[in-house]
Design an enzyme around this catalytic site. Sequence first.
Site, PDB file in Angstrom:
ATOM      1  N   THR A 194      -6.999   3.204  14.077  1.00 56.70           N
ATOM      2  CA  THR A 194      -6.466   1.882  13.722  1.00 56.70           C
ATOM      3  C   THR A 194      -4.958   1.950  13.572  1.00 56.70           C
ATOM      4  OG1 THR A 194      -8.516   1.147  12.694  1.00 56.70           O
ATOM      5  CG2 THR A 194      -6.495   0.096  11.928  1.00 56.70           C
ATOM      6  N   THR A 254     -12.711  -4.539   6.142  1.00 59.98           N
ATOM      7  CA  THR A 254     -12.571  -4.755   4.691  1.00 59.98           C
ATOM      8  C   THR A 254     -12.150  -6.190   4.398  1.00 59.98           C
ATOM      9  OG1 THR A 254     -10.321  -3.866   4.874  1.00 59.98           O
ATOM     10  CG2 THR A 254     -12.027  -2.376   4.048  1.00 59.98           C
ATOM     11  N   GLY A 255     -11.825  -6.930   5.440  1.00 62.44           N
ATOM     12  CA  GLY A 255     -11.418  -8.326   5.245  1.00 62.44           C
ATOM     13  C   GLY A 255     -12.626  -9.238   5.164  1.00 62.44           C
ATOM     14  N   LYS A 283      -0.189   6.365   9.057  1.00 62.90           N
ATOM     15  CA  LYS A 283       0.929   5.462   8.766  1.00 62.90           C
ATOM     16  C   LYS A 283       2.259   6.111   9.147  1.00 62.90           C
ATOM     17  CE  LYS A 283      -1.085   1.824   6.812  1.00 62.90           C
ATOM     18  NZ  LYS A 283      -0.879   0.428   7.185  1.00 62.90           N
ATOM     19  N   VAL A 327      -7.877  -3.898  16.499  1.00 66.47           N
ATOM     20  CA  VAL A 327      -6.553  -3.552  17.050  1.00 66.47           C
ATOM     21  C   VAL A 327      -6.551  -2.240  17.851  1.00 66.47           C
ATOM     22  CG1 VAL A 327      -5.075  -4.824  15.420  1.00 66.47           C
ATOM     23  CG2 VAL A 327      -5.802  -2.478  14.866  1.00 66.47           C
ATOM     24  N   ALA A 358       3.208  -2.845   8.384  1.00 69.62           N
ATOM     25  CA  ALA A 358       2.894  -2.641   6.968  1.00 69.62           C
ATOM     26  C   ALA A 358       2.684  -1.147   6.766  1.00 69.62           C
ATOM     27  CB  ALA A 358       1.643  -3.416   6.587  1.00 69.62           C
ATOM     28  N   TYR A 361      -5.065   8.372   6.428  1.00 68.57           N
ATOM     29  CA  TYR A 361      -4.260   7.180   6.097  1.00 68.57           C
ATOM     30  C   TYR A 361      -2.775   7.533   6.130  1.00 68.57           C
ATOM     31  CZ  TYR A 361      -2.802   3.018   3.437  1.00 68.57           C
ATOM     32  OH  TYR A 361      -2.207   1.847   3.013  1.00 68.57           O
ATOM     33  N   ASN A 392     -10.932  -7.475  12.279  1.00 72.11           N
ATOM     34  CA  ASN A 392     -12.279  -7.036  12.675  1.00 72.11           C
ATOM     35  C   ASN A 392     -13.243  -7.087  11.482  1.00 72.11           C
ATOM     36  OD1 ASN A 392     -11.630  -4.844  11.110  1.00 72.11           O
ATOM     37  ND2 ASN A 392     -12.216  -3.302  12.621  1.00 72.11           N
TER      38      ASN A 392
HETATM   39  P1  NAD Z   1      -7.253  -4.895   3.083  1.00 70.56           P
HETATM   40  O1  NAD Z   1      -8.220  -3.786   3.301  1.00 70.56           O
HETATM   41  O2  NAD Z   1      -7.646  -6.020   2.197  1.00 70.56           O
HETATM   42  O3  NAD Z   1      -6.786  -5.526   4.463  1.00 70.56           O
HETATM   43  C1  NAD Z   1      -6.782  -4.822   5.671  1.00 70.56           C
HETATM   44  C2  NAD Z   1      -7.292  -5.753   6.759  1.00 70.56           C
HETATM   45  O4  NAD Z   1      -7.257  -5.090   8.018  1.00 70.56           O
HETATM   46  C3  NAD Z   1      -8.755  -6.168   6.512  1.00 70.56           C
HETATM   47  O5  NAD Z   1      -8.884  -7.557   6.694  1.00 70.56           O
HETATM   48  C4  NAD Z   1      -9.517  -5.394   7.574  1.00 70.56           C
HETATM   49  O6  NAD Z   1     -10.735  -5.999   7.958  1.00 70.56           O
HETATM   50  C5  NAD Z   1      -8.493  -5.326   8.690  1.00 70.56           C
HETATM   51  N1  NAD Z   1      -8.725  -4.215   9.624  1.00 70.56           N
HETATM   52  C6  NAD Z   1      -8.980  -2.921   9.334  1.00 70.56           C
HETATM   53  N2  NAD Z   1      -9.110  -2.214  10.454  1.00 70.56           N
HETATM   54  C7  NAD Z   1      -8.923  -3.074  11.490  1.00 70.56           C
HETATM   55  C8  NAD Z   1      -8.947  -2.943  12.899  1.00 70.56           C
HETATM   56  N3  NAD Z   1      -9.184  -1.762  13.491  1.00 70.56           N
HETATM   57  N4  NAD Z   1      -8.728  -4.040  13.663  1.00 70.56           N
HETATM   58  C9  NAD Z   1      -8.497  -5.251  13.082  1.00 70.56           C
HETATM   59  N5  NAD Z   1      -8.470  -5.435  11.752  1.00 70.56           N
HETATM   60  C10 NAD Z   1      -8.678  -4.353  10.972  1.00 70.56           C
HETATM   61  O7  NAD Z   1      -5.931  -4.193   2.549  1.00 70.56           O
HETATM   62  P2  NAD Z   1      -4.558  -4.829   2.048  1.00 70.56           P
HETATM   63  O8  NAD Z   1      -4.327  -4.355   0.681  1.00 70.56           O
HETATM   64  O9  NAD Z   1      -4.507  -6.260   2.346  1.00 70.56           O
HETATM   65  O10 NAD Z   1      -3.538  -4.054   2.988  1.00 70.56           O
HETATM   66  C11 NAD Z   1      -2.960  -4.663   4.133  1.00 70.56           C
HETATM   67  C12 NAD Z   1      -1.988  -3.692   4.788  1.00 70.56           C
HETATM   68  O11 NAD Z   1      -0.956  -3.347   3.859  1.00 70.56           O
HETATM   69  C13 NAD Z   1      -2.641  -2.387   5.237  1.00 70.56           C
HETATM   70  O12 NAD Z   1      -2.065  -2.000   6.457  1.00 70.56           O
HETATM   71  C14 NAD Z   1      -2.255  -1.417   4.152  1.00 70.56           C
HETATM   72  O13 NAD Z   1      -2.172  -0.097   4.627  1.00 70.56           O
HETATM   73  C15 NAD Z   1      -0.885  -1.940   3.717  1.00 70.56           C
HETATM   74  N6  NAD Z   1      -0.582  -1.562   2.337  1.00 70.56           N
HETATM   75  C16 NAD Z   1      -1.205  -2.194   1.292  1.00 70.56           C
HETATM   76  C17 NAD Z   1      -0.918  -1.795  -0.003  1.00 70.56           C
HETATM   77  C18 NAD Z   1      -1.547  -2.468  -1.200  1.00 70.56           C
HETATM   78  O14 NAD Z   1      -1.326  -2.010  -2.324  1.00 70.56           O
HETATM   79  N7  NAD Z   1      -2.287  -3.528  -1.059  1.00 70.56           N
HETATM   80  C19 NAD Z   1      -0.013  -0.739  -0.243  1.00 70.56           C
HETATM   81  C20 NAD Z   1       0.566  -0.120   0.858  1.00 70.56           C
HETATM   82  C21 NAD Z   1       0.291  -0.535   2.147  1.00 70.56           C
END
Ligand code: NAD
Length: 315
Positions: free
Chosen positions: A96, A41-42, A153, A63, A118, A149, A38
């Site tokens: 989410t 943050t992407g 999770k 989602v 994740a 958060y 969506n």
């Molecule tokens: P990120 O914020 O770059 O990516 C998250 C993605 O999810 C984004 O593209 C965002 O637009 C999308 N998103 C958010 N809400 C949404 C929704 N309701 N519907 C559809 N898309 C949605 O973060 P990341 O670091 O890439 O993390 C990805 C996943 O891994 C997340 O679930 C995060 O909790 C998990 N995670 C990441 C880390 C880390 O250090 N990077 C650590 C633990 C867990």
Amino acid sequence: MGTIYCMKILVSGGAGFLGSHLCDKLIVDGHEVVCLDNFYTGNEENVRHLIGHPKFELINHDVTKPINLEVGGIFNLACPASPLYYQRDPVQTLKTSIYGAINLLDLAQINSARILQASTSEVYGDPKVSPQHEDYWGHINPIGIRSCYDEGKRAAETLFTDYNRQFDVDVRIARIFNTFGPRMAIDDGRVVSNFITQSLLGEDITIYGDGNQSRSFCYVSDLIDGLTKLFFTEDIRTPINLGNPDPISIAELAKEIIKITGSNSKIVFRDLPLDDPKTRKPDIGKAKKLINWNPIVSRDEGLHATVKYFQKLLL
Ligand code: NAD
Ligand code: UDP
């Protein structure tokens, strides 16, 4: 790992930092990828190079709303991961994690598809034991500013486990520890992207608290390798830690980044956010044993690659 058959795989959160690297790896491995996001943050830029690829499709979808697709596998990464963004709209963050998990688990059930969640080291909260083993139940404030958060999770892990017990859905749960690398957003707010951006722009480097809190930082290619190994290994229905077990204090991390960038930035201290975990270090014995995974990229090597990426964007 047995033979891996190419399949059509949905990656929710696929335009984010980790999701976009996962899409790359799945395409290279010969799978068809449906990237769903969506764009909270992407960023489409993260997957721009894949647009037009015959095996890649990009869908704008949230989602929290149900979706119907024919897929053979699902990775659920949709959720903002930076405290700055997940705290901006905490109710949406919980929706989410929870509605997102339900909608994608329902989709997995209809398709008889394997689905990976994740999850996060945040399920351990501000841990009282270190390193954190998967058997540790955590130490979490259920009503704090990080709870949307952490508890979202945790609820998602419960849903994944119950969909497996009740409906026999083939689930995987990855507890991801702090991961960094190219394609982290400049304004993401997490420590590695903040420190690198501040160093390169000559701005003050903001340490929250006294900087003695520690984290263990995993490079993105190692993490994606772990996620795919976990997904394609048979019969692992319980959570697996994925992270680099080499911890560093936040103050030391600032010094390392200043050295790598050759920056003249000065370090300043800001208030420590509420409930900020003091320590985080994964026990990865289970990942080593069950999926034969071990991170191989050193923090130094990973930081150099990440600095290079940010230099291209900023300078
Ligand atoms: P990120 O914020 O770059 O990516 C998250 C993605 O999810 C984004 O593209 C965002 O637009 C999308 N998103 C958010 N809400 C949404 C929704 N309701 N519907 C559809 N898309 C949605 O973060 P990341 O670091 O890439 O993390 C990805 C996943 O891994 C997340 O679930 C995060 O909790 C998990 N995670 C990441 C880390 C880390 O250090 N990077 C650590 C633990 C867990
Ligand atoms: N942090 C910091 N300065 C920043 C951003 C973060 O000192 O500019 C600290 C933060 O308080 C935490 C650690 O760095 O102790 C890791 O923060 P991040 O947001 O990257 O991840 P998380 O807290 O979710 O582990």
